[in-house]
Enzyme design. Structure first.
Site, mmCIF file in Angstrom:
data_model
loop_
_atom_site.group_PDB
_atom_site.id
_atom_site.type_symbol
_atom_site.label_atom_id
_atom_site.label_comp_id
_atom_site.label_asym_id
_atom_site.label_seq_id
_atom_site.Cartn_x
_atom_site.Cartn_y
_atom_site.Cartn_z
ATOM 1 N N CYS A 167 -1.596 5.124 -3.845
ATOM 2 C CA CYS A 167 -2.927 4.531 -3.710
ATOM 3 C C CYS A 167 -4.008 5.592 -3.516
ATOM 4 O O CYS A 167 -5.075 5.310 -2.957
ATOM 5 C CB CYS A 167 -2.953 3.507 -2.575
ATOM 6 S SG CYS A 167 -1.719 2.198 -2.795
ATOM 7 N N ALA A 205 2.465 -6.063 -3.353
ATOM 8 C CA ALA A 205 3.853 -5.640 -3.540
ATOM 9 C C ALA A 205 4.409 -5.203 -2.191
ATOM 10 O O ALA A 205 3.879 -4.283 -1.557
ATOM 11 C CB ALA A 205 3.936 -4.490 -4.542
#
Length: 215
Positions: free
Chosen positions: A167, A151
């Site tokens: 993340c 992305a």
């Protein structure tokens, strides 16, 4: 080697696209063509298989979806180009590390066309400009095939990233293409170029399919 078929899905909710990726992966056989899906998602936080709940700080009104990809939590939303490689990696003799590197290198090559110096990091998958992350990455390999993907932030609202540890990294800075160049190109052009760069990294020809529901 067979060409990659490019499907442009437009803007879609996350979960139906995820289900379609899983269905294709679970039903594909030796004749199923390899595909790249380009999509833009409605706002959503997605958790990886090993995602820790403490990295979801304050999701608020943005839905959270528990997925089967690798990695921790990330955000998808309008203004972000998402590229899903649905590949028979066994047939292509493509290792997972090589596919991760191809995805990262495709984004790095795309950004280089705008004179942006980007890099990958060995300790944290994705693509970075300086210390800020511009592209997030998560994959799943099942039945010898890949799904999920990368992305790239083009002109997305980045404030939802403040509601998570992106993340799994507390305080990680995020950036987007529009903040790094004088004039942002059309999102569709960026998406197409990202797919072209990935096809080049994989040594494959790219064939643009008519806009349709993927199968």
């Amino acid at each position: 080697m067979e060409p990659l078929r490019l499907h442009r899905l437009g803007r879609r909710p996350y979960e139906p696209v995820w289900r379609a990726m899983r269905d294709l992966t679970d039903t594909r056989d030796g004749d199923t063509p390899d595909q790249l899906w380009l999509v833009e998602h409605d706002p959503v936080f997605t958790q990886g298989r090993a995602g820790k709940p403490e990295h979801l700080l304050m999701p608020g009104d943005i839905p959270v979806v528990q997925t089967d990809r690798g990695g921790q939590v990330t955000y998808h939303g309008p203004g972000q180009v998402v590229l899903y490689p649905l590949l028979d990696v066994r047939r292509a003799r493509l290792g997972v590390r090589a596919l991760v590197s191809a995805l990262e290198d495709a984004a790095i090559a795309l950004l280089a066309e705008y004179d942006i110096e980007a890099r990958a990091r060995p300790d944290a998958p994705g693509v970075y400009v300086g210390e800020a992350k511009i592209a997030s990455l998560g994959l799943r390999i099942r039945r010898g095939a890949s799904f999920h993907g990368i992305a790239l932030n083009v002109d997305a609202d980045l404030s939802p990233f403040d509601r998570i540890n992106p993340c799994g990294y507390a305080g990680m800075a995020m950036t987007r293409l529009v903040d790094l160049i004088n004039e942002a190109p059309p999102r569709e052009a960026v998406a197409t170029r990202l797919a072209e760069c990935l096809a080049r990294e994989l040594g494959r020809e790219l064939v643009d399919e008519p806009r349709q529901d993927p199968s």
